[in-house]
Motif scaffolding. Structure first.
Motif, PDB file in Angstrom:
ATOM      1  N   ARG A 188       0.837  -1.198   0.000  1.00 15.20           N
ATOM      2  CA  ARG A 188       0.000   0.000   0.000  1.00 15.20           C
ATOM      3  C   ARG A 188       0.877   1.255   0.000  1.00 15.20           C
ATOM      4  N   PRO A 225      -4.068   3.621  -0.174  1.00 13.42           N
ATOM      5  CA  PRO A 225      -4.302   3.045  -1.501  1.00 13.42           C
ATOM      6  C   PRO A 225      -3.268   1.991  -1.878  1.00 13.42           C
ATOM      7  N   ARG A 226      -3.658   1.121  -2.794  1.00 14.49           N
ATOM      8  CA  ARG A 226      -2.743   0.104  -3.290  1.00 14.49           C
ATOM      9  C   ARG A 226      -1.519   0.730  -3.941  1.00 14.49           C
ATOM     10  N   GLN A 286      -7.055   4.270  -6.391  1.00 13.65           N
ATOM     11  CA  GLN A 286      -6.244   3.040  -6.376  1.00 13.65           C
ATOM     12  C   GLN A 286      -6.660   2.096  -7.504  1.00 13.65           C
TER      13      GLN A 286
END
Length: 305
Positions: free
Chosen positions: A91, A110-111, A243
């Motif tokens: 992340r 977010p990723r 993301q």
């Protein structure tokens, strides 16, 4: 529930110890992950590793859905668990505040990865894996108004991953209760009404790929994609999302291929994995047979043919 994080960690240890033989590029992907783990505490390193949420949720979904071609749910191999724990576990360190459909704020990290390039041999589960991703990103990704696409240059190819996702939805009672089908014979789209989320096939021979607000897309058999036009349009379509993820799946291109995007992606992936290209948001998992195989000490244990 299986301990997916533990399975991934033990697999990674076996690879690094030379007890699990993998190809050079796959080992580089695993070494990159381990090296990044050592950098997490660095103030200027922008990523954290937290696999106990999305990564575990995805693996649980994979082993819950009922595919169309098997009488029972699927079981992930250790290598695939490691793939997904790494892909979904990383992340961004900096959190982002979002607002849900009810107007309530919430915070996420977010990723990390925005593009995932998977080049696996035939019959290793590429399409089934991508079909589960279509379901996951439509229902379980917490993306407001998710737009999920199974993309290809021609409709038949675009429908392959999507139709299996529909079959998985039909064969899994829990998914039938939360994911609606729009249209029949064939299904045109899957919808989760409370999230305003939609998944559908997308092909360049039937409609424009431009002007989309993409949260997830899977590009199937990209060794058949001539040029990089469709790839660039889909990647650009993710620009407004917090993301997004573009997932590319393919087998190896032919040795005389000079036109598909696949060779460009192969070269880019190798550059990232070897550290020549500094792209922390690009994920690659390449499975192939090397000319020679070396153990953890670098000693050749299988000669090239």
């Amino acid at each position: 529930m299986r301990d997916f994080v533990g399975i991934a960690e033990r697999y990674i240890d076996r690879v690094l110890d030379g007890k699990e033989l993998v190809c050079r590029l796959n080992r580089l992907a695993i070494e990159r992950h381990v090296e990044d783990l050592a950098r997490v505490k660095d103030a200027d390193f922008p990523y954290i590793f937290d696999p106990k949420q999305d990564a575990v949720r995805f693996c649980r979904l994979f082993e819950t859905v009922q595919p169309s071609k098997w009488p029972t749910p699927m079981t992930m191999g250790d290598w695939m668990v490691a793939h997904d724990v790494i892909l979904y576990g990383w992340r961004l360190k900096e959190p982002v505040e979002l607002v849900d459909l009810q107007g309530k704020p919430f915070t996420i990290n977010p990723r990390r990865f925005r593009i995932a390039y998977d080049r696996w041999p035939r019959k290793t589960g590429k399409s089934a894996h991508a079909s589960v991703q279509v379901i996951y990103h439509t229902k379980y990704d917490r993306e407001r108004g998710a737009e999920v696409y199974s993309a290809a240059l021609v409709e038949e190819q675009a429908r392959r991953v999507f139709d299996e996702a529909v079959a998985m939805r039909d064969g899994t009672p829990d998914l039938r209760r939360v994911i609606q089908k729009i249209g029949d014979s064939p299904c045109r789209r899957l919808r989760v009404s409370e999230l305003n989320a939609v998944a559908r096939p997308l092909s360049r021979d039937k409609e424009s790929m431009e002007g989309l607000n993409i949260s997830f897309w899977v590009g199937d058999e990209v060794h058949k994609w001539s040029g990089r036009g469709a790839y660039d349009v889909l990647r650009y379509g993710m620009r407004s999302r917090v993301q997004p993820l573009g997932q590319l799946i393919t087998t190896a291109p032919s040795s005389d291929d000079t036109t598909s995007i696949c060779n460009s992606l192969d070269n880019y992936a190798e550059g990232v994995l070897t550290g020549v290209i500094p792209d922390g948001r690009f994920f690659a998992w390449i499975l192939e047979i090397d000319g020679e195989i070396r153990n953890a000490e670098g000693v050749v244990i299988q000669e090239a043919d």
